[in-house]
Design an enzyme around this catalytic site. Structure first.
Site, PDB file in Angstrom:
ATOM      1  N   ALA A 199       7.942  -2.584   8.953  1.00  0.00           N
ATOM      2  CA  ALA A 199       7.779  -1.210   9.455  1.00  0.00           C
ATOM      3  C   ALA A 199       8.341  -0.189   8.483  1.00  0.00           C
ATOM      4  CB  ALA A 199       8.444  -1.073  10.825  1.00  0.00           C
ATOM      5  N   ASP A 210      -4.630   0.988   8.833  1.00  0.00           N
ATOM      6  CA  ASP A 210      -4.529   0.779   7.388  1.00  0.00           C
ATOM      7  C   ASP A 210      -5.248  -0.483   6.912  1.00  0.00           C
ATOM      8  OD1 ASP A 210      -3.127   3.070   6.744  1.00  0.00           O
ATOM      9  OD2 ASP A 210      -1.157   2.127   6.948  1.00  0.00           O
ATOM     10  N   GLY A 215       2.764  -3.146   5.062  1.00  0.00           N
ATOM     11  CA  GLY A 215       2.973  -4.584   5.006  1.00  0.00           C
ATOM     12  C   GLY A 215       2.123  -5.361   5.998  1.00  0.00           C
ATOM     13  N   GLY A 216       2.174  -4.973   7.270  1.00  0.00           N
ATOM     14  CA  GLY A 216       1.398  -5.681   8.282  1.00  0.00           C
ATOM     15  C   GLY A 216      -0.090  -5.578   8.052  1.00  0.00           C
ATOM     16  N   SER A 217      -0.556  -4.401   7.660  1.00  0.00           N
ATOM     17  CA  SER A 217      -1.984  -4.220   7.397  1.00  0.00           C
ATOM     18  C   SER A 217      -2.432  -4.992   6.170  1.00  0.00           C
ATOM     19  CB  SER A 217      -2.299  -2.732   7.219  1.00  0.00           C
ATOM     20  OG  SER A 217      -2.038  -2.017   8.417  1.00  0.00           O
ATOM     21  N   ALA A 218      -1.583  -5.008   5.129  1.00  0.00           N
ATOM     22  CA  ALA A 218      -1.908  -5.795   3.939  1.00  0.00           C
ATOM     23  C   ALA A 218      -1.969  -7.277   4.274  1.00  0.00           C
ATOM     24  CB  ALA A 218      -0.867  -5.541   2.850  1.00  0.00           C
ATOM     25  N   LYS A 220       0.861  -1.188   0.000  1.00  0.00           N
ATOM     26  CA  LYS A 220       0.000   0.000   0.000  1.00  0.00           C
ATOM     27  C   LYS A 220       0.892   1.230   0.000  1.00  0.00           C
ATOM     28  CE  LYS A 220      -0.266   2.218   3.175  1.00  0.00           C
ATOM     29  NZ  LYS A 220      -0.102   3.032   4.377  1.00  0.00           N
ATOM     30  N   GLY A 232       6.364   1.753   6.050  1.00  0.00           N
ATOM     31  CA  GLY A 232       5.490   2.778   5.508  1.00  0.00           C
ATOM     32  C   GLY A 232       4.711   2.381   4.278  1.00  0.00           C
ATOM     33  N   ILE A 233       4.701   1.080   3.948  1.00  0.00           N
ATOM     34  CA  ILE A 233       3.935   0.622   2.789  1.00  0.00           C
ATOM     35  C   ILE A 233       2.910  -0.444   3.182  1.00  0.00           C
ATOM     36  CG2 ILE A 233       5.519   1.306   0.961  1.00  0.00           C
ATOM     37  CD1 ILE A 233       6.785  -1.439   1.047  1.00  0.00           C
TER      38      ILE A 233
END
EC number: 2.7.1.148
Length: 277
Positions: A96, A133, A101-104, A13, A98-99
């Site tokens: 960690a 996110d 990763g964890g939320s995706a 993201k 800013g793209i």
């Protein structure tokens, strides 16, 4: 892990803009952001099991714990707290960074387990309890994200572009970045992005990432990354989220060459190119 029955892609993201417009009494920041997704990311595979478990592999797996606070397991418990599944997360995106990763990964887990368990997906806005996110990652398409991440408005089709993602391999604590904001009541984005390529580039150049200055104060390597991307003469370049990943938007067919330029000069950086989804 047993042979997986369902596999789901978890795309990166990217915040093409990120305006911090306020802060609620409970501490949550209010955002106004243009979000897109790229054809590079992690993946989630799930298989039936009596208990809930998580294994992690992939080139960016080091340092990521499979404990109960992992967003993947939190997403599974959110969807159905009493069901079991064997989950495998393959990490290709830096941690960690800013793209999203964890939320995706959490959103992909919801999709995979929804299929495995044959139960409906929650509304995206309801998943903000997992992470800010997660709603936009569950929606999974370009949109304007407002509020605390729970107000999503799909955008018109954006011009065809490729994206180059570059991370200088530095950790940037999100809390420290938000704490470093000089003000938290900045102006929102003006209107919706135009679909004409030249008009879109001009519109995007007038937008901001309000987290970039405090992130650069925490990690000066971000400024070096942005300078390297500027040398590629992209359509636009900026930092995504709270950093440290930065991006460059490029015309179709040019991102692979740009990636090779970055890799030749900074082989220690993480970089990947992909089409926008």
């Amino acid at each position: 892990m047993p042979e997986p029955l369902v596999e789901v892609f978890a795309p990166a993201k990217i915040n093409l803009s990120l305006h911090v417009t306020g802060q609620r009494a409970d501490g949550y920041h209010l955002l106004d952001s243009l979000v897109v997704f790229a054809g590079v990311g992690d993946s989630i595979a799930v298989a039936p099991s009596d208990s809930l478990s998580l294994t992690i592999d992939g080139p960016e797996a080091a340092g990521l714990a499979a404990g109960p606070d992992n967003l993947v397991l939190r997403a599974a418990r959110f969807l159905s707290p009493d069901r079991g599944a064997a989950i495998r997360l393959t990490k290709r995106l830096p941690l960690a960074s800013g793209i999203g990763g964890g939320s995706a990964d959490a959103a992909a887990t919801l999709r995979a387990l929804s299929q495995l368990w044959d139960i409906p997906l929650p509304e995206p806005s309801a998943t903000a309890r997992i992470g800010a996110d997660v709603p936009v990652c569950l929606l999974g398409r370009s949109c304007r994200m407002e509020g605390i991440g729970d107000r999503l408005s799909p955008t018109a089709l954006l011009p065809p572009m490729e994206i180059l993602l570059v991370n200088p391999r530095v950790a940037v604590p999100t809390g420290a970045v938000f704490a470093g904001l000089s003000r938290k009541d900045n102006p929102p984005m003006p209107g919706s992005p135009p679909s004409d390529p030249s008009a879109f580039a001009a519109w995007l150049s007038a937008q901001r990432n309000d987290l970039a200055p405090p992130a650069i104060a925490c990690a000066p390597e971000i400024a070096e990354t942005l300078s390297a991307l500027a040398d590629l003469s992209p359509i636009h370049h900026a930092m995504s989220g709270s950093g440290a990943t930065c991006y460059a938007l490029l015309p179709p067919g040019q991102a692979a060459l740009a990636r090779d330029v970055i890799r030749s000069t900074r082989p220690d950086w993480w970089c990947a190119h992909a089409p926008l989804l």
